[in-house]
Scaffold this active site. Structure first.
Site: not given
Ligand code: UDP
Length: 374
Positions: A173, A177, A250, A281, A307, A355, A357
């Site tokens: 996801r 880059r 989850r 976060r 969170e 999952y 979006d």
């Molecule tokens: N992820 C990570 N570190 C970060 C942010 C994301 O390892 O700082 C990984 C983690 O496995 C997460 C996945 O990327 O479950 C998808 O993150 P995303 O931000 O897309 O998740 P959401 O916002 O849907 O919770």
């Protein structure tokens, strides 16, 4: 005897709101119900101190689908917010998603070639050819150092499982880059609805009958009798009273605080990627809407949410389906039961155990409308 409604839509989140709006527009009689006291499902935003607080987690609308973007624009004006979260690893700050700023901070490399060489060297040392799980996928994309500092701890907190037991698609996801670009999404269109998501969903449901505080599964027989067809967006296993066992989800818990200062962390999202910090976060909601240049001149206070992730148990709110192999198999069994429910259509993140979006939820609801309402 004809029933009072053509459709009973269970759940006033995005999937339900799109379907209800389109069905009503095509002349159908629609009733939307929701267990909660509010519409908008998990995109619900609540006004605290003049700030639209994302009560069920940060939602940043992003899509490459022009049809979806044009559709959603009918209900809100979107601001030009670009998601660029910061990762905090024991006080070291890194840019996300993984890009030249991240590589420079991690290794001191200056050019894309140097960064690519570093990642290739670490991938080779780990001996990965065909990634079979999230850990191997992550190392092959960004190398061991980034995996250890920015992915492993965060992912294991968020999912409650070792990265070796998680599917590789979750990490795909995130873009990787070799440019200096902190935009978290590879999406042509991106932003936050001005006025908040609740107002946007209220616009979608304008003119549609909505009953809140109404628990479908508790009053199923009498509610089913009201409509010819049900569109159910709740959890698929809950619909069947968990007859085949629990699907894993989850859940997320938020500790929200109003702070008497204009600026707490200088960014909408800071990810705590170490294993030790108990939250995943911190969201500072005002930065979704007010732009980073206002520096609190408009609002002297700020609202933050820490969170915390946990394994779902009965009674909790489900947020993320755990799309691993075991749960995929169980879901297919539920799917067979669902196919036998001729009066009911299952949709959305919980109804399809996917999952999704937001844009994918909208696209899938619009697809259903095309099949169902034409
Ligand atoms: N992820 C990570 N570190 C970060 C942010 C994301 O390892 O700082 C990984 C983690 O496995 C997460 C996945 O990327 O479950 C998808 O993150 P995303 O931000 O897309 O998740 P959401 O916002 O849907 O919770």
């Amino acid at each position: 005897m004809s029933r009072a409604y053509d459709y009973l839509v269970v759940g006033a989140g995005l999937f339900g709101a799109v379907f209800a709006e389109e069905a009503a527009k095509s002349g159908k009689k629609v009733l939307v119900i929701d267990r909660r006291p509010n519409i908008a499902g998990n995109v619900y935003t609540e006004d605290i101190e003049g700030i639209h607080v994302h009560k069920y987690g940060a939602h940043i609308f992003h899509t490459n689908d022009t049809k979806v973007w044009n559709y959603i624009q009918q209900f809100a004006v979107f601001n030009r917010f670009t998601n660029s979260p910061v990762a905090n690893y024991h006080g070291e700050l890194y840019s996300l998603p993984f890009n030249m700023y991240t590589f420079n901070r991690m290794w001191g490399v200056i050019t894309p070639e140097e960064a690519a060489a570093k990642i290739e060297e670490q991938r080779k040392a780990a001996g990965i050819t065909e990634p079979r799980n999230l850990e191997e996928q992550a190392i092959s994309l960004v190398g061991t150092d980034i995996y250890e500092k920015l992915i492993k701890g965060y992912t294991e907190k968020q999912w409650g499982r070792p990265c070796t037991e998680l599917p590789a698609f979750i990490i795909k996801r995130l873009p990787v880059r070799y440019t200096f670009d902190n935009n978290y999404f590879n999406a042509l269109y991106q932003g936050i609805p001005v006025g908040g998501y609740t107002a946007m969903v209220a616009n979608m449901l304008k003119g549609v009958e909505v009953r809140l505080n109404t628990d479908y599964l508790k009053h199923k027989a009498e509610l089913d009798a009201l409509a010819d067809q049900v569109v159910y967006t709740g959890a698929i296993d809950a619909y069947f009273d968990y007859a085949l066992g629990y699907l894993a989800y989850r859940s997320v818990r938020f500790e929200t605080e109003v702070l008497d200062k204009p600026n707490f962390q200088g960014n909408a999202a800071v990810n705590y990627t170490d294993r030790e910090t108990p939250w995943t976060r911190i969201i500072e909601h005002k930065w979704f809407e007010f732009g980073k240049d206002s520096e609190g001149r408009d609002l002297p206070k700020t609202v933050i949410s820490r969170e915390y992730s946990s394994e779902w148990k009965p009674g909790d709110e489900p947020y993320y389906p755990v799309n691993d192999e075991k749960n995929g198999v169980l879901y297919q069994e539920y799917r067979k039961l669902a196919d036998q429910e001729k009066q009911v259509i299952f949709g959305g993140r919980l109804g399809e155990y996917k999952y999704y979006d937001m844009d994918k939820v909208i696209a899938s609801a619009l697809d259903l409308c095309r099949r169902e309402l034409s």
